[in-house]
Write a protein that holds these residues in place. Structure first.
Motif, PDB file in Angstrom:
ATOM      1  N   MET A   1      64.426  60.019  12.780  1.00  0.00           N
ATOM      2  CA  MET A   1      63.987  58.902  11.949  1.00  0.00           C
ATOM      3  C   MET A   1      65.127  58.455  11.047  1.00  0.00           C
ATOM      4  O   MET A   1      65.698  59.251  10.315  1.00  0.00           O
ATOM      5  N   THR A   2      65.477  57.178  11.127  1.00  0.00           N
ATOM      6  CA  THR A   2      66.505  56.631  10.257  1.00  0.00           C
ATOM      7  C   THR A   2      65.999  56.599   8.823  1.00  0.00           C
ATOM      8  O   THR A   2      64.900  56.132   8.553  1.00  0.00           O
ATOM      9  N   GLU A   3      66.804  57.097   7.889  1.00  0.00           N
ATOM     10  CA  GLU A   3      66.449  57.057   6.476  1.00  0.00           C
ATOM     11  C   GLU A   3      67.656  56.568   5.685  1.00  0.00           C
ATOM     12  O   GLU A   3      68.776  57.039   5.886  1.00  0.00           O
ATOM     13  N   LYS A   5      69.084  55.527   1.724  1.00  0.00           N
ATOM     14  CA  LYS A   5      68.898  55.571   0.277  1.00  0.00           C
ATOM     15  C   LYS A   5      69.454  54.283  -0.324  1.00  0.00           C
ATOM     16  O   LYS A   5      70.591  53.895  -0.023  1.00  0.00           O
ATOM     17  N   THR A  10      63.927  54.848  -1.168  1.00  0.00           N
ATOM     18  CA  THR A  10      64.150  55.383   0.169  1.00  0.00           C
ATOM     19  C   THR A  10      63.556  54.410   1.173  1.00  0.00           C
ATOM     20  O   THR A  10      62.460  53.890   0.973  1.00  0.00           O
ATOM     21  N   GLN A  12      62.664  54.146   5.303  1.00  0.00           N
ATOM     22  CA  GLN A  12      62.550  54.858   6.569  1.00  0.00           C
ATOM     23  C   GLN A  12      62.152  53.886   7.673  1.00  0.00           C
ATOM     24  O   GLN A  12      61.324  52.997   7.469  1.00  0.00           O
ATOM     25  N   ARG A  13      62.739  54.093   8.830  1.00  0.00           N
ATOM     26  CA  ARG A  13      62.435  53.251   9.989  1.00  0.00           C
ATOM     27  C   ARG A  13      61.253  53.846  10.746  1.00  0.00           C
ATOM     28  O   ARG A  13      61.290  55.007  11.161  1.00  0.00           O
ATOM     29  N   TRP A  62      60.051  48.774   8.456  1.00  0.00           N
ATOM     30  CA  TRP A  62      60.753  49.513   7.411  1.00  0.00           C
ATOM     31  C   TRP A  62      59.741  49.941   6.358  1.00  0.00           C
ATOM     32  O   TRP A  62      58.986  49.115   5.844  1.00  0.00           O
ATOM     33  N   ALA A 103      56.381  60.244   8.399  1.00  0.00           N
ATOM     34  CA  ALA A 103      57.232  59.800   7.285  1.00  0.00           C
ATOM     35  C   ALA A 103      56.580  60.099   5.939  1.00  0.00           C
ATOM     36  O   ALA A 103      57.170  59.785   4.890  1.00  0.00           O
ATOM     37  N   PHE A 295      73.990  56.946   6.965  1.00  0.00           N
ATOM     38  CA  PHE A 295      72.567  57.254   7.020  1.00  0.00           C
ATOM     39  C   PHE A 295      72.300  58.197   8.173  1.00  0.00           C
ATOM     40  O   PHE A 295      71.222  58.365   8.602  1.00  0.00           O
TER      41      PHE A 295
END
Length: 295
Positions: A1-3, A5, A10, A12-13, A62, A103, A295
């Motif tokens: 999972m793409t995260e 900052k 935050t 998250q994808r 997102w 997530a 990321f």
């Protein structure tokens, strides 16, 4: 999972699908086969499937968490939706809500849903099928829609000479939210809170909005379909087949790129391939994406 900052936030994808899904020549009327060789070092394999000639596009949301609020930006295609015009999207069955839960968020915990525009692949999870009826998926959220897009597609949908707007997605994924009293229609530029503001970016649709975010000096631009593919960073003059108004789409795309290059805002698209997000740098009179690996 793409995260990612972003200051005190935050992002998250939340993936729905990621696969070769559109013929490049059909998707971009200005497509030139030579771009594959020119950009081969980054284009393959995450953004283009050479054997099929298809673009490899992600469809994702997102999830933005900031100040105790959970905000979902664009909601993909959705499950159980009749989309015979696009076989890959027809009556889908994906674990999207399980990925949202992974997530750390249940549907009832989402505070706000924002749709950059009202196309079929950006509104689908607004609703889900419950006892044969389409009901809001995020029943405690306020859903932010552009009034210009809403009014446009409402008119299209009620015109007896046209087919249901956006292959029926307006009826099954937008109207139930409005009828439930959960929608917030925004006119023009608007500041929603200390972190979020929206600006009109018409062209792809009449009411497309750019969502600008800032926290502790860090910025991002959630661009929806102002850009579909990273090649459009190099070729902002390229419109997709789905862009409703060519001149406006090009103008809004260049404005988004100028904003990101000039302010260091991270570009947060809904369809770019891995790594799904980037910064934008000026190069001569144009732009280049910077997939910086942070990321």
């Amino acid at each position: 999972m793409t995260e990612v900052k972003l200051g005190g936030a935050t992002v998250q994808r939340i993936e729905e699908s990621y696969e070769p899904n559109f013929d490049a020549k059909m998707f971009f009327p200005d497509w030139q086969p030579g771009v594959v060789q020119e950009h081969r070092d980054w284009l393959l394999p995450n953004h283009y499937d050479e054997p099929s000639g298809f673009l490899k596009l992600s469809v994702h949301s997102w999830l933005l968490t900031v100040g105790g609020k959970r905000i979902l930006i664009d909601t993909c295609v959705g499950n159980h939706k009749s989309r015979p015009h696009r076989p890959k999207w027809h009556l889908m069955e994906t674990p999207y809500l399980a990925r949202l839960k992974a997530a750390g968020v249940e549907p009832d915990q989402v505070d706000m849903v924002m749709c950059t525009h009202l196309h079929v692949d950006h509104v689908g999870w607004n609703t889900r099928l419950e006892n044969g009826k389409w009901v809001p998926t995020f029943k405690n959220a306020k859903y932010v829609f552009s009034r210009a897009d809403y009014d446009h597609y409402l008119k299209v949908d009620t015109d007896p000479k046209t087919t249901p707007a956006n292959a029926g997605s307006f009826r099954d994924s937008v109207l139930p939210v409005v009828e439930a009293g959960l929608s917030q229609l925004v006119d023009g530029a608007a500041r929603l809170d200390e972190n979020l503001e929206v600006e009109p970016a018409p062209g792809h649709t009449p009411g497309t909005i750019a969502i600008k975010f800032e926290s502790r000096g860090e910025k991002a631009l959630f661009c929806g379909d102002i850009l579909h593919h990273a090649l459009q960073v190099y070729h902002p003059e390229w419109n997709s087949f789905a862009c409703a108004e060519a001149i406006g789409a090009r103008k809004s795309r260049r404005a988004a790129l100028e904003h990101c290059a000039g302010s260091a805002a991270r570009l947060m698209p809904c369809h770019f391939g891995a790594p799904f997000t980037c910064h934008i740098d000026h190069k001569g009179s144009g732009f280049v994406p910077r997939f910086d690996g942070s990321f």
